[in-house]
Design an enzyme around this catalytic site. Structure first.
Site, PDB file in Angstrom:
ATOM      1  N   GLU A 150       0.850  -1.205   0.000  1.00 59.49           N
ATOM      2  CA  GLU A 150       0.000   0.000   0.000  1.00 59.49           C
ATOM      3  C   GLU A 150       0.880   1.249   0.000  1.00 59.49           C
ATOM      4  O   GLU A 150       0.518   2.288  -0.544  1.00 59.49           O
ATOM      5  CB  GLU A 150      -0.890   0.032   1.254  1.00 59.49           C
ATOM      6  CG  GLU A 150      -1.940  -1.062   1.332  1.00 59.49           C
ATOM      7  CD  GLU A 150      -2.551  -1.206   2.729  1.00 59.49           C
ATOM      8  OE1 GLU A 150      -3.560  -1.915   2.838  1.00 59.49           O
ATOM      9  OE2 GLU A 150      -2.038  -0.617   3.704  1.00 59.49           O
ATOM     10  N   THR A 206      -6.256   0.155   3.429  1.00 60.57           N
ATOM     11  CA  THR A 206      -7.412  -0.455   2.787  1.00 60.57           C
ATOM     12  C   THR A 206      -8.454  -0.815   3.830  1.00 60.57           C
ATOM     13  O   THR A 206      -8.164  -0.881   5.032  1.00 60.57           O
ATOM     14  CB  THR A 206      -7.015  -1.729   2.016  1.00 60.57           C
ATOM     15  OG1 THR A 206      -6.420  -2.648   2.939  1.00 60.57           O
ATOM     16  CG2 THR A 206      -6.037  -1.413   0.900  1.00 60.57           C
ATOM     17  N   LYS A 262     -14.591  -1.164   7.475  1.00 58.09           N
ATOM     18  CA  LYS A 262     -14.028  -2.059   8.487  1.00 58.09           C
ATOM     19  C   LYS A 262     -12.554  -2.242   8.166  1.00 58.09           C
ATOM     20  O   LYS A 262     -12.217  -2.635   7.043  1.00 58.09           O
ATOM     21  CB  LYS A 262     -14.788  -3.390   8.377  1.00 58.09           C
ATOM     22  CG  LYS A 262     -14.177  -4.606   9.004  1.00 58.09           C
ATOM     23  CD  LYS A 262     -15.059  -5.825   8.709  1.00 58.09           C
ATOM     24  CE  LYS A 262     -14.490  -7.077   9.343  1.00 58.09           C
ATOM     25  NZ  LYS A 262     -13.280  -7.574   8.694  1.00 58.09           N
ATOM     26  N   ASP A 263     -11.682  -1.938   9.127  1.00 61.08           N
ATOM     27  CA  ASP A 263     -10.248  -2.088   8.860  1.00 61.08           C
ATOM     28  C   ASP A 263      -9.564  -2.803  10.017  1.00 61.08           C
ATOM     29  O   ASP A 263     -10.231  -3.317  10.922  1.00 61.08           O
ATOM     30  CB  ASP A 263      -9.599  -0.723   8.563  1.00 61.08           C
ATOM     31  CG  ASP A 263      -9.143  -0.013   9.828  1.00 61.08           C
ATOM     32  OD1 ASP A 263      -9.798  -0.192  10.884  1.00 61.08           O
ATOM     33  OD2 ASP A 263      -8.137   0.710   9.782  1.00 61.08           O
ATOM     34  N   MET A 264      -8.215  -2.808  10.008  1.00 57.82           N
ATOM     35  CA  MET A 264      -7.480  -3.536  11.032  1.00 57.82           C
ATOM     36  C   MET A 264      -6.524  -2.655  11.845  1.00 57.82           C
ATOM     37  O   MET A 264      -5.757  -3.181  12.649  1.00 57.82           O
ATOM     38  CB  MET A 264      -6.710  -4.713  10.408  1.00 57.82           C
ATOM     39  CG  MET A 264      -7.626  -5.766   9.806  1.00 57.82           C
ATOM     40  SD  MET A 264      -6.745  -7.081   8.925  1.00 57.82           S
ATOM     41  CE  MET A 264      -5.837  -7.861  10.254  1.00 57.82           C
ATOM     42  N   GLU A 265      -6.539  -1.349  11.610  1.00 60.06           N
ATOM     43  CA  GLU A 265      -5.591  -0.469  12.333  1.00 60.06           C
ATOM     44  C   GLU A 265      -6.173   0.856  12.834  1.00 60.06           C
ATOM     45  O   GLU A 265      -5.650   1.437  13.800  1.00 60.06           O
ATOM     46  CB  GLU A 265      -4.377  -0.121  11.440  1.00 60.06           C
ATOM     47  CG  GLU A 265      -3.409  -1.255  11.178  1.00 60.06           C
ATOM     48  CD  GLU A 265      -3.792  -2.084   9.973  1.00 60.06           C
ATOM     49  OE1 GLU A 265      -4.595  -1.579   9.134  1.00 60.06           O
ATOM     50  OE2 GLU A 265      -3.321  -3.237   9.860  1.00 60.06           O
ATOM     51  N   ASP A 320     -12.806  -4.649  -0.667  1.00 61.93           N
ATOM     52  CA  ASP A 320     -13.768  -5.757  -0.678  1.00 61.93           C
ATOM     53  C   ASP A 320     -15.087  -5.306  -0.060  1.00 61.93           C
ATOM     54  O   ASP A 320     -15.105  -4.449   0.814  1.00 61.93           O
ATOM     55  CB  ASP A 320     -13.210  -6.975   0.073  1.00 61.93           C
ATOM     56  CG  ASP A 320     -12.688  -6.613   1.447  1.00 61.93           C
ATOM     57  OD1 ASP A 320     -11.532  -6.140   1.542  1.00 61.93           O
ATOM     58  OD2 ASP A 320     -13.445  -6.756   2.423  1.00 61.93           O
TER      59      ASP A 320
HETATM   60  N1  ADE Z   1      -8.763  -4.324   4.838  1.00 58.14           N
HETATM   61  C1  ADE Z   1      -9.252  -4.566   3.607  1.00 58.14           C
HETATM   62  N2  ADE Z   1     -10.383  -5.281   3.671  1.00 58.14           N
HETATM   63  C2  ADE Z   1     -10.631  -5.513   4.969  1.00 58.14           C
HETATM   64  C3  ADE Z   1     -11.636  -6.206   5.684  1.00 58.14           C
HETATM   65  N3  ADE Z   1     -12.646  -6.807   5.046  1.00 58.14           N
HETATM   66  N4  ADE Z   1     -11.562  -6.233   7.017  1.00 58.14           N
HETATM   67  C4  ADE Z   1     -10.552  -5.627   7.665  1.00 58.14           C
HETATM   68  N5  ADE Z   1      -9.569  -4.968   7.061  1.00 58.14           N
HETATM   69  C5  ADE Z   1      -9.605  -4.903   5.718  1.00 58.14           C
END
Ligand code: ADE
Length: 263
Positions: free
Chosen positions: A33, A112, A195-198, A221
């Site tokens: 990224e 993302t 929805k992300d992870m950070e 997605d």
């Molecule tokens: N980053 C990209 N797509 C994601 C998802 N579905 N959930 C968490 N982080 C993401």
């Protein structure tokens, strides 16, 4: 379980002083990224001595752009497995160390996200987060439940959003790419569009140090769609990275010469 409320936590990093923005820290979890943006901005990887301790895999790319001092930092590769150190723990440590050593006036968390089409998200959209919350910190004890969700409002940037015609939405963060039924319930209670992870981890650290934060997330997605998340994520990763490397320079151009209160 508490969901999102208009809590008394206020917005991340609204400073009382109004200096012109001069140093911007861009926090990105995945190398793929970050690299298109490093190239677009013609940043260079820092030489020795590192601002980070020798032991860590974190990387920093720096340079000037639009009169701003710009630093892109990434958490780097996991020592044991060689993959990007995604998720909340590495990014919160990286954000902490970067704030302490670089003193940014503004943080941009670029990356993302999964998007909910029921809330208007489409593949390739770049969203700016209006709120941050967590969906994998379930603590069903009074007040700790609200701490677990950890809702924070984003730094208000109404003029920037209008000028760049950015889509806005609430963001929910968790350490999993997929979504369990428990996650889904909390994400819905968090009223999230993405929805992300950070994001919520970066927001936590930015809030501790009162540094303004803009989270820009490109949708890879559709979480409430029919395609498997992993397949769709991998398929659209480079499109999302391209969307970010186009949008971040536009944001930098807009903030250059301005104060946070002007955004
Ligand atoms: N980053 C990209 N797509 C994601 C998802 N579905 N959930 C968490 N982080 C993401």
């Amino acid at each position: 379980m508490a969901g999102v409320e208009e809590v008394g936590t206020g917005a991340v990093g609204v400073p009382s002083s109004g200096n012109t923005i001069s140093t911007v820290l861009v926090v990105i979890a995945m190398q793929a990224e970050a690299m298109p943006l490093v190239q677009t901005l013609q940043l260079t990887e820092e030489d020795e001595p590192s601002v980070f301790p020798k032991a860590v895999p974190w990387k920093k790319y720096s340079g000037t752009h639009e009169g701003l001092s710009v630093h892109i930092v990434v958490p780097g590769k996991d020592f044991h497995l060689g993959v990007d150190s995604v998720g909340t723990v590495p990014v919160s440590m990286l954000t902490y160390a970067s704030i302490v050593s670089l003193h940014p006036d503004l943080i941009i968390n670029a990356g993302t996200a999964g998007g909910f089409q029921s809330k208007g998200a489409a593949i390739g959209d770049v969203f700016v987060a209006t709120h941050f919350a967590n969906h994998d910190r379930r603590i069903p004890v009074p007040v700790f439940d609200e701490y677990g969700i950890g809702t924070l409002g984003a730094t208000p940037i109404p003029n920037l959003v209008k000028a760049l015609a950015l889509k806005e939405g609430k963001m929910s963060t968790g350490n999993s790419l997929d979504m369990t039924p428990e996650d889904e319930e909390i994400i819905k209670a968090n009223d999230a569009t993405i929805k992300d992870m950070e994001g919520a981890a970066v927001a936590y650290v930015a809030d501790l140090f009162t540094v303004p934060l803009i989270a820009l997330k490109a949708v890879t997605d559709i979480v409430d769609g029919s395609k498997p998340t992993v397949e769709e994520f991998l398929e659209n990763m480079s499109t999302a990275a391209a969307a970010l490397s186009a949008m971040v320079p536009r944001v930098l151009k807009y903030v250059s010469g301005k104060k946070i209160a002007d955004l």
